[in-house]
Every structure is written in structure tokens, then in C-alpha cells.
Design a protein around this motif. Structure first.
Motif, PDB file in Angstrom:
ATOM      1  N   LEU A 270      -0.248  -6.118  16.515  1.00 28.73           N
ATOM      2  CA  LEU A 270      -1.394  -5.220  16.596  1.00 28.73           C
ATOM      3  C   LEU A 270      -2.516  -5.673  15.667  1.00 28.73           C
ATOM      4  CD1 LEU A 270       0.570  -1.852  16.469  1.00 28.73           C
ATOM      5  CD2 LEU A 270      -0.188  -3.091  18.497  1.00 28.73           C
ATOM      6  N   LYS A 271      -3.741  -5.541  16.141  1.00 24.59           N
ATOM      7  CA  LYS A 271      -4.900  -5.947  15.356  1.00 24.59           C
ATOM      8  C   LYS A 271      -4.957  -5.232  14.014  1.00 24.59           C
ATOM      9  CE  LYS A 271      -9.973  -6.093  15.501  1.00 24.59           C
ATOM     10  NZ  LYS A 271     -11.184  -5.721  16.281  1.00 24.59           N
ATOM     11  N   MET A 272      -4.684  -3.925  14.015  1.00 30.34           N
ATOM     12  CA  MET A 272      -4.727  -3.145  12.779  1.00 30.34           C
ATOM     13  C   MET A 272      -3.345  -2.948  12.173  1.00 30.34           C
ATOM     14  SD  MET A 272      -7.751  -2.500  11.727  1.00 30.34           S
ATOM     15  CE  MET A 272      -7.536  -1.092  10.640  1.00 30.34           C
ATOM     16  N   GLY A 273      -2.385  -3.735  12.592  1.00 29.21           N
ATOM     17  CA  GLY A 273      -1.096  -3.798  11.918  1.00 29.21           C
ATOM     18  C   GLY A 273      -0.210  -2.578  11.989  1.00 29.21           C
ATOM     19  N   GLY A 274      -0.600  -1.563  12.779  1.00 25.53           N
ATOM     20  CA  GLY A 274       0.220  -0.365  12.892  1.00 25.53           C
ATOM     21  C   GLY A 274      -0.394   0.863  12.261  1.00 25.53           C
ATOM     22  N   VAL A 275      -1.491   0.682  11.510  1.00 20.43           N
ATOM     23  CA  VAL A 275      -2.130   1.832  10.868  1.00 20.43           C
ATOM     24  C   VAL A 275      -2.922   2.659  11.877  1.00 20.43           C
ATOM     25  CG1 VAL A 275      -4.248   0.608  10.191  1.00 20.43           C
ATOM     26  CG2 VAL A 275      -3.463   2.559   8.851  1.00 20.43           C
ATOM     27  N   ASP A 276      -3.355   2.034  12.973  1.00 17.06           N
ATOM     28  CA  ASP A 276      -4.077   2.731  14.031  1.00 17.06           C
ATOM     29  C   ASP A 276      -3.056   3.237  15.054  1.00 17.06           C
ATOM     30  OD1 ASP A 276      -5.554   3.524  16.233  1.00 17.06           O
ATOM     31  OD2 ASP A 276      -7.017   1.914  16.064  1.00 17.06           O
ATOM     32  N   LYS A 277      -2.833   4.548  15.075  1.00 19.25           N
ATOM     33  CA  LYS A 277      -1.815   5.135  15.957  1.00 19.25           C
ATOM     34  C   LYS A 277      -2.130   4.887  17.433  1.00 19.25           C
ATOM     35  CE  LYS A 277      -0.401   8.851  12.806  1.00 19.25           C
ATOM     36  NZ  LYS A 277      -1.191   8.408  11.643  1.00 19.25           N
TER      37      LYS A 277
ATOM     38  N   PRO B 127      -5.471  12.447  14.028  1.00 19.43           N
ATOM     39  CA  PRO B 127      -6.430  11.336  13.953  1.00 19.43           C
ATOM     40  C   PRO B 127      -5.690  10.013  14.116  1.00 19.43           C
ATOM     41  CG  PRO B 127      -6.097  12.333  11.783  1.00 19.43           C
ATOM     42  CD  PRO B 127      -5.393  13.202  12.769  1.00 19.43           C
ATOM     43  N   ALA B 128      -6.217   9.131  14.966  1.00 26.94           N
ATOM     44  CA  ALA B 128      -5.548   7.847  15.201  1.00 26.94           C
ATOM     45  C   ALA B 128      -5.663   6.928  13.998  1.00 26.94           C
ATOM     46  CB  ALA B 128      -6.140   7.167  16.437  1.00 26.94           C
ATOM     47  N   LEU B 129      -6.789   6.986  13.301  1.00 26.97           N
ATOM     48  CA  LEU B 129      -7.039   6.102  12.165  1.00 26.97           C
ATOM     49  C   LEU B 129      -7.653   6.933  11.049  1.00 26.97           C
ATOM     50  CD1 LEU B 129      -6.841   3.132  11.288  1.00 26.97           C
ATOM     51  CD2 LEU B 129      -9.154   2.797  12.189  1.00 26.97           C
ATOM     52  N   LYS B 130      -6.879   7.182   9.999  1.00 30.42           N
ATOM     53  CA  LYS B 130      -7.344   8.034   8.904  1.00 30.42           C
ATOM     54  C   LYS B 130      -8.422   7.322   8.084  1.00 30.42           C
ATOM     55  CE  LYS B 130      -2.856  10.317   8.603  1.00 30.42           C
ATOM     56  NZ  LYS B 130      -1.597  10.415   7.833  1.00 30.42           N
ATOM     57  N   PRO B 131      -9.326   8.088   7.468  1.00 26.75           N
ATOM     58  CA  PRO B 131     -10.399   7.472   6.670  1.00 26.75           C
ATOM     59  C   PRO B 131      -9.850   6.776   5.431  1.00 26.75           C
ATOM     60  CG  PRO B 131     -10.404   9.862   6.412  1.00 26.75           C
ATOM     61  CD  PRO B 131      -9.427   9.558   7.509  1.00 26.75           C
ATOM     62  N   LEU B 132     -10.601   5.785   4.938  1.00 26.33           N
ATOM     63  CA  LEU B 132     -10.168   5.027   3.767  1.00 26.33           C
ATOM     64  C   LEU B 132      -9.945   5.919   2.548  1.00 26.33           C
ATOM     65  CD1 LEU B 132     -12.433   1.879   4.098  1.00 26.33           C
ATOM     66  CD2 LEU B 132      -9.952   1.823   3.913  1.00 26.33           C
TER      67      LEU B 132
ATOM     68  N   PRO C 243       0.851  -1.194   0.000  1.00 28.58           N
ATOM     69  CA  PRO C 243       0.000   0.000   0.000  1.00 28.58           C
ATOM     70  C   PRO C 243       0.881   1.236   0.000  1.00 28.58           C
ATOM     71  CG  PRO C 243       0.163  -0.861   2.216  1.00 28.58           C
ATOM     72  CD  PRO C 243       0.936  -1.808   1.336  1.00 28.58           C
ATOM     73  N   THR C 244       0.394   2.340  -0.550  1.00 29.06           N
ATOM     74  CA  THR C 244       1.257   3.514  -0.684  1.00 29.06           C
ATOM     75  C   THR C 244       0.751   4.730   0.091  1.00 29.06           C
ATOM     76  OG1 THR C 244       0.132   4.085  -2.751  1.00 29.06           O
ATOM     77  CG2 THR C 244       2.155   2.779  -2.914  1.00 29.06           C
ATOM     78  N   GLU C 245      -0.353   4.605   0.814  1.00 29.47           N
ATOM     79  CA  GLU C 245      -0.809   5.646   1.729  1.00 29.47           C
ATOM     80  C   GLU C 245      -1.654   4.970   2.805  1.00 29.47           C
ATOM     81  OE1 GLU C 245      -4.364   6.168   1.037  1.00 29.47           O
ATOM     82  OE2 GLU C 245      -3.966   4.703  -0.507  1.00 29.47           O
ATOM     83  N   ASP C 246      -2.000   5.721   3.843  1.00 27.97           N
ATOM     84  CA  ASP C 246      -2.640   5.111   5.007  1.00 27.97           C
ATOM     85  C   ASP C 246      -4.016   4.525   4.700  1.00 27.97           C
ATOM     86  OD1 ASP C 246      -0.518   5.531   6.655  1.00 27.97           O
ATOM     87  OD2 ASP C 246      -1.347   7.263   7.699  1.00 27.97           O
ATOM     88  N   GLY C 247      -4.724   5.095   3.711  1.00 30.06           N
ATOM     89  CA  GLY C 247      -6.026   4.554   3.354  1.00 30.06           C
ATOM     90  C   GLY C 247      -5.931   3.128   2.849  1.00 30.06           C
ATOM     91  N   SER C 248      -4.977   2.867   1.945  1.00 34.52           N
ATOM     92  CA  SER C 248      -4.822   1.511   1.417  1.00 34.52           C
ATOM     93  C   SER C 248      -4.208   0.569   2.443  1.00 34.52           C
ATOM     94  CB  SER C 248      -3.990   1.524   0.127  1.00 34.52           C
ATOM     95  OG  SER C 248      -2.778   2.223   0.283  1.00 34.52           O
ATOM     96  N   LEU C 249      -3.366   1.108   3.358  1.00 33.44           N
ATOM     97  CA  LEU C 249      -2.848   0.277   4.448  1.00 33.44           C
ATOM     98  C   LEU C 249      -3.988  -0.130   5.381  1.00 33.44           C
ATOM     99  CD1 LEU C 249      -0.470  -0.978   5.995  1.00 33.44           C
ATOM    100  CD2 LEU C 249      -0.194   1.212   7.180  1.00 33.44           C
ATOM    101  N   ARG C 250      -4.903   0.790   5.626  1.00 33.53           N
ATOM    102  CA  ARG C 250      -6.067   0.452   6.442  1.00 33.53           C
ATOM    103  C   ARG C 250      -6.916  -0.612   5.749  1.00 33.53           C
ATOM    104  NH1 ARG C 250     -10.804   4.459   8.949  1.00 33.53           N
ATOM    105  NH2 ARG C 250     -12.133   2.743   9.659  1.00 33.53           N
ATOM    106  N   LEU C 251      -7.105  -0.473   4.442  1.00 32.90           N
ATOM    107  CA  LEU C 251      -7.882  -1.460   3.683  1.00 32.90           C
ATOM    108  C   LEU C 251      -7.307  -2.860   3.866  1.00 32.90           C
ATOM    109  CD1 LEU C 251     -10.046  -2.183   1.521  1.00 32.90           C
ATOM    110  CD2 LEU C 251      -8.327  -1.615  -0.213  1.00 32.90           C
ATOM    111  N   LEU C 252      -5.994  -2.997   3.738  1.00 35.92           N
ATOM    112  CA  LEU C 252      -5.353  -4.302   3.893  1.00 35.92           C
ATOM    113  C   LEU C 252      -5.552  -4.866   5.295  1.00 35.92           C
ATOM    114  CD1 LEU C 252      -1.950  -3.880   2.020  1.00 35.92           C
ATOM    115  CD2 LEU C 252      -3.932  -5.163   1.272  1.00 35.92           C
ATOM    116  N   ASN C 253      -5.432  -4.009   6.300  1.00 28.86           N
ATOM    117  CA  ASN C 253      -5.572  -4.491   7.673  1.00 28.86           C
ATOM    118  C   ASN C 253      -7.017  -4.796   8.041  1.00 28.86           C
ATOM    119  OD1 ASN C 253      -2.916  -4.541   9.269  1.00 28.86           O
ATOM    120  ND2 ASN C 253      -2.761  -2.650   8.100  1.00 28.86           N
TER     121      ASN C 253
END
Length: 402
Positions: free
Chosen positions: A117-124, A167-172, A89-99
Motif C-alpha cells: 500500500l502507498k500509505m503503508g496501512g495507515v489509510d483505512k 475517518p480513513a486517514l487521521k490528521p497528523l 511510531p506510537t499513534e496514527d499521526g506519527s505512522l502517517r508522518l513516516l508513510n
């Protein structure tokens, strides 16, 4: 390193500067790649080096359809190319999608993540919670998780009037315009004259971006303050350091000039953090100094980041190293040696100059950097045919829409 039969999938979004750097590193290592675009009019549309392309941007607003389409595309790629897949993934939205889809994705492919971590590190917030449990972070010194805007008052008491909120978890869809635009990624004082109530109001207006937010003290910010460690984690860890020479805006903005460095003083600290979180694959760990010049964690990115092209340009084959680590192949354990190189982001540089964020003398100095063979220009140094003209056309269209 043995990465034969490896095949990568680039989930390409945002400006696609990161995606271009990943694709160039793949081509230089003779690795085939597909692109799944999460933005319209991708630079990879009809690009010859990309062996498979799909635009899924029309599904970003419907989670059930997006998840179905994404898994369908991964299955198509697996069937068509019969290779071991690694997804970047190349930005936090796509990293969130994968997790969010990790249970299904990991049946089909590998991707970089913090396995603890459950969300793999994308959730600060998850990162902060785990590091606190492991006594690698302290909520009264490093960061605090807040669950509502009303908690900002206590934050100001602990971290001061110039506390920073993220924001701890950016939107998709990665729409962060609620933070004010112009590349700003945090809520904090706009000036020393702004009172706490005003900052809290702006935080409340932006709150819908994330269910939880991270509050941090303001650390030393400015030229050459922020340093990052760039790692490939597996059975061995390979790493180098870079420094952000300039960013815009200065606080909570985006880097416009980054430089590799010979220093390695932060690598042990970054390695301890990534090992504690059981990170595998590629990762960037960023630090800023506090008032006592002690470097403190700012952010962790278990994915390719904006300046990854600099790392490859300087001689660290971080993409190949990360692929080998993710596939559990015999990755290199040799110490990384990098050349001193520069990376510039022209668009952000011009915006900074026009807004007065960069002085005339600094702009002249950076102009000389642009002409240097030791400088790579984000996007415009691409060796891909017609890519420079595509980027120019995209930026021209942006100007017309203003």
C-alpha cells in the motif's frame, strides 16, 4: 534472534503509554533507543534510559518544517550512533508522518508497514480497496469507502441505521475532538432513537478530519467481543491473540481491560490479511463477530498499539521479533506461547466508573485485578525511575485544566 547493533527511534505522542511499553521492552532486550516527541512535556524529557531526545511538537502545524526537522533528526541520530535504525511510531499521526515521508525515511531506517500500500496501512480506505481486489473483503458486507457526507444515505440502506463511520486517514496532530471527545473515534447512532439525518449531520460536522471515510456495519460490541491478533511479520510470522474484556465508550471507544488468551482461531485469518498486504514488522489486526458469530476485520495497525505492554508481559518478545524481521535478521520461527495476563488502563477505568459505564460489582472485580501480580497497569507498572510520579503529575494538571 540476532539484533546486535540495532537501534530504535520511538516517535512518541498521545498519552505515551505505548511509547513507555516500547522503551521498556527495548531496555529489557538491551537495545538503545532515541525518542522524538510529537507532544509537549514528554515523559521522556531527561529520562536516563533515552540516549537522545528531541521535541518536535512545535512544528506539527507546518508540514514543510515538520518534514524537514524530522529527517534532520533521523540524520543526527544515524551519524551519532552508527547503527541500523528501526523507527516505531506510537499513534496514527506519527505512522502517517513516516508513510508521507517514506521515500526519504526508508533511505535511512526501517519501519513497520504494509508494503503493498502507498500509505503503508495507515489509510483505512487503501486497506479496504486492496483487500477487496484480493477478494478478502466485500463492500456490501464488511466496509465501504465514502467520499462525501451525502453518501451516508446509501450506507444506511446497506448497513442499517446503526452504521459506523470512521475517518480513513487521521490528521497528523491526532486531534479527533470533532468526533465528540471522551475517546470516541467513530460517528454512529448515540441511541436507537437518533434518526439518520441527525447522524448524517454529525458526520458532516466531523468530515474535515479526513478526505475519505470508512463506513462499516455495526457488529456485536460489548465485553469480550473484540479480539485482536498481535503479529511480528518477516520471513516467519509469530503471533498471539488477546481479547478486549472492556472498553469505554462501549462503541468506538478505547480499551480499558485487555487479556491474553490461549485461543489461536483468528491467527490464520489475520496472517492471510497481513501477507496479502505484504506487512513487515509489528502489526495488530482486530476483529468483531457479526450476527452469525463470524469474525470480521475491524482494523489493522502496522505499529505498536496501546496494549503492546501486555504482549511483552505475557511472554511474547514481539518488539525484538519485529526488529529482527525489519532488519532481515534470522528471526525466530518458534510458535508463540503466552501466559494468561491482564492489562488495565486506570484513567479510562475511572472515567467509565464515574459515567456509569462499569457496574459496582465489575469495578470491585477489576480492583482485585489491579492488585494481582498477573496484571500490568498501563504506565503505572513502569519500572522506570520517577515515571509513575510524572504520569500522576501530568494527570493532575489535566484535572486542573478542566
Amino acid at each position: 534472534m540476532n539484533i546486535d547493533n540495532a537501534f530504535i527511534v520511538i516517535v512518541s505522542g498521545g498519552s505515551e503509554i505505548t511509547s513507555l511499553a516500547v522503551a521498556e521492552a527495548a531496555e529489557s532486550s538491551h537495545i538503545k533507543y532515541a525518542v522524538i516527541a510529537t507532544r509537549k512535556n514528554s515523559l521522556f524529557t531527561r529520562h536516563r534510559g533515552c540516549v537522545y531526545f528531541k521535541d518536535i511538537s512545535s512544528h506539527l502545524e507546518c508540514w514543510s518544517r515538520l518534514s524537514d526537522v524530522f529527517i534532520e533528526e533521523i540524520d543526527k541520530i544515524r551519524l551519532r550512533f552508527s547503527a541500523e535504525l528501526v523507527i516505531f511510531p506510537t499513534e496514527d499521526g506519527s505512522l502517517r508522518l513516516l508513510n508521507e515521508l517514506s521515500e526519504e525515511v526508508l533511505k535511512r531506517a526501517k519501519f513497520s508497514r504494509a508494503r503493498a500500500l502507498k500509505m503503508g496501512g495507515v489509510d483505512k480506505a487503501e486497506v479496504i480497496e486492496q483487500l477487496e481486489i484480493l477478494k478478502l473483503s466485500n463492500r456490501d458486507l464488511d466496509a465501504r469507502i465514502i467520499n462525501s457526507p451525502s453518501e451516508a444515505i446509501d450506507v444506511f440502506k446497506t448497513f442499517g441505521n446503526d452504521a459506523i463511520f470512521k475517518p480513513a486517514l487521521k490528521p497528523l496532530n491526532m486531534d479527533l475532538s470533532g468526533l465528540g471527545g471522551q475517546g470516541v473515534k467513530v460517528v454512529t447512532q448515540n441511541s436507537s432513537n437518533e434518526d439518520n439525518k441527525s447522524v448524517a449531520r454529525r458526520l458532516e460536522q466531523a468530515w474535515s478530519l479526513s478526505e475519505r471515510w470508512i463506513a462499516q456495519p455495526r457488529l456485536k460490541a460489548g465485553p469480550r467481543m473484540e479480539r485482536s491478533v498481535c503479529l511480528a511479520n518477516g520471513r516467519h510470522t509469530r503471533a498471539c491473540q488477546v481479547t478486549e474484556e472492556l472498553k469505554y465508550p462501549n462503541m468506538g471507544g478505547t480499551a480499558l481491560w485487555v487479556k491474553t488468551e490461549k485461543l489461536k482461531n483468528l491467527i490464520p485469518q489475520a496472517t492471510a490479511i497481513t501477507r496479502a498486504l505484504d506487512c513487515v514488522g509489528i502489526c495488530e489486526v482486530s476483529f468483531l463477530p457479526d450476527e452469525h458469530d463470524q469474525y470480521r476485520l475491524v482494523e489493522l495497525n502496522p505499529r505498536p498499539w496501546l496494549q503492546i505492554g501486555l504482549v511483552e508481559f505475557a511472554g511474547f518478545d514481539i518488539l525484538s521479533s519485529s526488529i529482527a524481521a525489519l532488519l532481515n535478521r534470522g528471526e525466530s520461527h518458534q510458535e508463540v506461547q503466552v501466559d494468561i495476563k491482564d492489562w488495565l488502563h486506570l484513567e479510562r477505568l475511572f472515567i467509565s466508573i464515574l459515567s456509569g459505564g462499569v457496574s459496582a460489582s465489575a469495578a470491585l472485580s477489576l480492583g482485585k485485578k489491579i492488585l494481582s501480580c498477573n496484571t500490568t497497569i498501563a504506565g503505572y507498572s513502569s519500572s522506570f525511575p520517577k515515571m509513575k510520579s510524572r504520569i500522576l503529575e501530568r494527570n493532575f494538571r489535566k484535572l486542573l485544566n478542566y
